[in-house]
Design a protein around this motif. Sequence first.
Motif, PDB file in Angstrom:
ATOM      1  N   PRO A 175       0.834  -1.210   0.000  1.00  0.00           N
ATOM      2  CA  PRO A 175       0.000   0.000   0.000  1.00  0.00           C
ATOM      3  C   PRO A 175       0.867   1.258   0.000  1.00  0.00           C
ATOM      4  O   PRO A 175       2.048   1.214   0.363  1.00  0.00           O
ATOM      5  CB  PRO A 175      -0.809  -0.123   1.295  1.00  0.00           C
ATOM      6  N   GLY A 176       0.272   2.359  -0.409  1.00  0.00           N
ATOM      7  CA  GLY A 176       0.995   3.615  -0.520  1.00  0.00           C
ATOM      8  C   GLY A 176       1.735   4.022   0.739  1.00  0.00           C
ATOM      9  O   GLY A 176       2.885   4.458   0.674  1.00  0.00           O
ATOM     10  N   TRP A 177       1.098   3.904   1.892  1.00  0.00           N
ATOM     11  CA  TRP A 177       1.758   4.308   3.137  1.00  0.00           C
ATOM     12  C   TRP A 177       3.035   3.512   3.362  1.00  0.00           C
ATOM     13  O   TRP A 177       4.016   4.059   3.858  1.00  0.00           O
ATOM     14  CB  TRP A 177       0.818   4.178   4.340  1.00  0.00           C
ATOM     15  N   GLN A 178       3.039   2.247   2.957  1.00  0.00           N
ATOM     16  CA  GLN A 178       4.225   1.417   3.176  1.00  0.00           C
ATOM     17  C   GLN A 178       5.333   1.781   2.185  1.00  0.00           C
ATOM     18  O   GLN A 178       6.507   1.807   2.550  1.00  0.00           O
ATOM     19  CB  GLN A 178       3.839  -0.055   3.040  1.00  0.00           C
ATOM     20  N   ARG A 179       4.961   2.110   0.954  1.00  0.00           N
ATOM     21  CA  ARG A 179       5.970   2.542  -0.016  1.00  0.00           C
ATOM     22  C   ARG A 179       6.601   3.854   0.418  1.00  0.00           C
ATOM     23  O   ARG A 179       7.802   4.062   0.241  1.00  0.00           O
ATOM     24  CB  ARG A 179       5.365   2.650  -1.415  1.00  0.00           C
ATOM     25  N   VAL A 180       5.799   4.757   0.996  1.00  0.00           N
ATOM     26  CA  VAL A 180       6.332   6.019   1.498  1.00  0.00           C
ATOM     27  C   VAL A 180       7.291   5.748   2.651  1.00  0.00           C
ATOM     28  O   VAL A 180       8.390   6.315   2.717  1.00  0.00           O
ATOM     29  CB  VAL A 180       5.200   6.974   1.938  1.00  0.00           C
ATOM     30  N   CYS A 190       6.379  -7.600  -1.856  1.00  0.00           N
ATOM     31  CA  CYS A 190       5.692  -6.947  -0.740  1.00  0.00           C
ATOM     32  C   CYS A 190       6.783  -6.490   0.225  1.00  0.00           C
ATOM     33  O   CYS A 190       7.941  -6.365  -0.166  1.00  0.00           O
ATOM     34  CB  CYS A 190       4.674  -7.879  -0.082  1.00  0.00           C
ATOM     35  N   SER A 191       6.459  -6.246   1.455  1.00  0.00           N
ATOM     36  CA  SER A 191       7.451  -5.749   2.390  1.00  0.00           C
ATOM     37  C   SER A 191       8.440  -6.825   2.846  1.00  0.00           C
ATOM     38  O   SER A 191       9.652  -6.602   2.827  1.00  0.00           O
ATOM     39  CB  SER A 191       6.765  -5.132   3.607  1.00  0.00           C
ATOM     40  N   PRO A 211      13.423   6.822  -2.572  1.00  0.00           N
ATOM     41  CA  PRO A 211      12.448   7.237  -1.567  1.00  0.00           C
ATOM     42  C   PRO A 211      11.031   7.083  -2.109  1.00  0.00           C
ATOM     43  O   PRO A 211      10.788   7.296  -3.299  1.00  0.00           O
ATOM     44  CB  PRO A 211      12.775   8.713  -1.330  1.00  0.00           C
ATOM     45  N   GLY A 212      10.106   6.694  -1.242  1.00  0.00           N
ATOM     46  CA  GLY A 212       8.709   6.575  -1.646  1.00  0.00           C
ATOM     47  C   GLY A 212       8.108   7.939  -1.929  1.00  0.00           C
ATOM     48  O   GLY A 212       8.376   8.899  -1.213  1.00  0.00           O
ATOM     49  N   THR A 213       7.316   8.019  -2.969  1.00  0.00           N
ATOM     50  CA  THR A 213       6.735   9.298  -3.380  1.00  0.00           C
ATOM     51  C   THR A 213       5.311   9.492  -2.888  1.00  0.00           C
ATOM     52  O   THR A 213       4.847  10.623  -2.814  1.00  0.00           O
ATOM     53  CB  THR A 213       6.716   9.419  -4.912  1.00  0.00           C
ATOM     54  N   GLY A 214       4.619   8.403  -2.610  1.00  0.00           N
ATOM     55  CA  GLY A 214       3.220   8.515  -2.234  1.00  0.00           C
ATOM     56  C   GLY A 214       2.292   8.727  -3.412  1.00  0.00           C
ATOM     57  O   GLY A 214       1.095   8.885  -3.246  1.00  0.00           O
ATOM     58  N   GLU A 215       2.849   8.734  -4.622  1.00  0.00           N
ATOM     59  CA  GLU A 215       2.024   8.895  -5.816  1.00  0.00           C
ATOM     60  C   GLU A 215       1.141   7.658  -5.989  1.00  0.00           C
ATOM     61  O   GLU A 215       1.605   6.542  -5.828  1.00  0.00           O
ATOM     62  CB  GLU A 215       2.900   9.048  -7.064  1.00  0.00           C
TER      63      GLU A 215
END
Length: 140
Positions: free
Chosen positions: A38-43, A85-86, A125-129
Motif C-alpha cells: 500500500p501507498g503508506w508502506q511505499r512512502v 511486498c514488504s 524514496p517513496g513518493t506517495g504517488e
Amino acid sequence: MTTIADVLAAARARLTRLEPADAARVVDEGGRLVDIRPGWQRVAEGEVPGAVVIERNHLEWRLDPASDARIPEATDHDVPWVVLCSEGYTSSLAAAALQDLGIHRATDVVGGFRAWEAAGLPTAPGTGEPPDYARGAHRH
C-alpha cells in the motif's frame, strides 16, 4: 482446521521463489516486478525504480490478460511477474493467486522489499504517488 501458516506453505510449495539478486536478473531479462505494498508502506520504506505498482486489492484485475481492467503490460499468461511486498509473505499468497489465473510464471521475492534493499539493489524514496490505474476509470 486450516491456518494462515498452512495456506502460506501451500502457496510457497507451488512457487519457485526468487532471492532478490535472482529477481533483479529476471527483471533485467524482461520479467516485470510488481510492488503490491500500500501507498503508506511505499512512502515509509521506499520504492523500486521501474516496478509496476499495483496495490494488493487490485492485483488480479490488473494482471489478468482477460480482464477489462488489466494494465497494458498484462499482455498474456506467459509474462513473468515477480511480486514484491514488504517481507515476502503477502507476495507469496498473491503470486499463488496469479498462478490460479493461469499466469504460470508468477512468483515472488524471498524477504520482499526489505531483502531487496539489504541486497544493495536499486531503491528510491517513496513518493506517495497513486498507481497509474488509480487515476483511471476502472473500479475493480
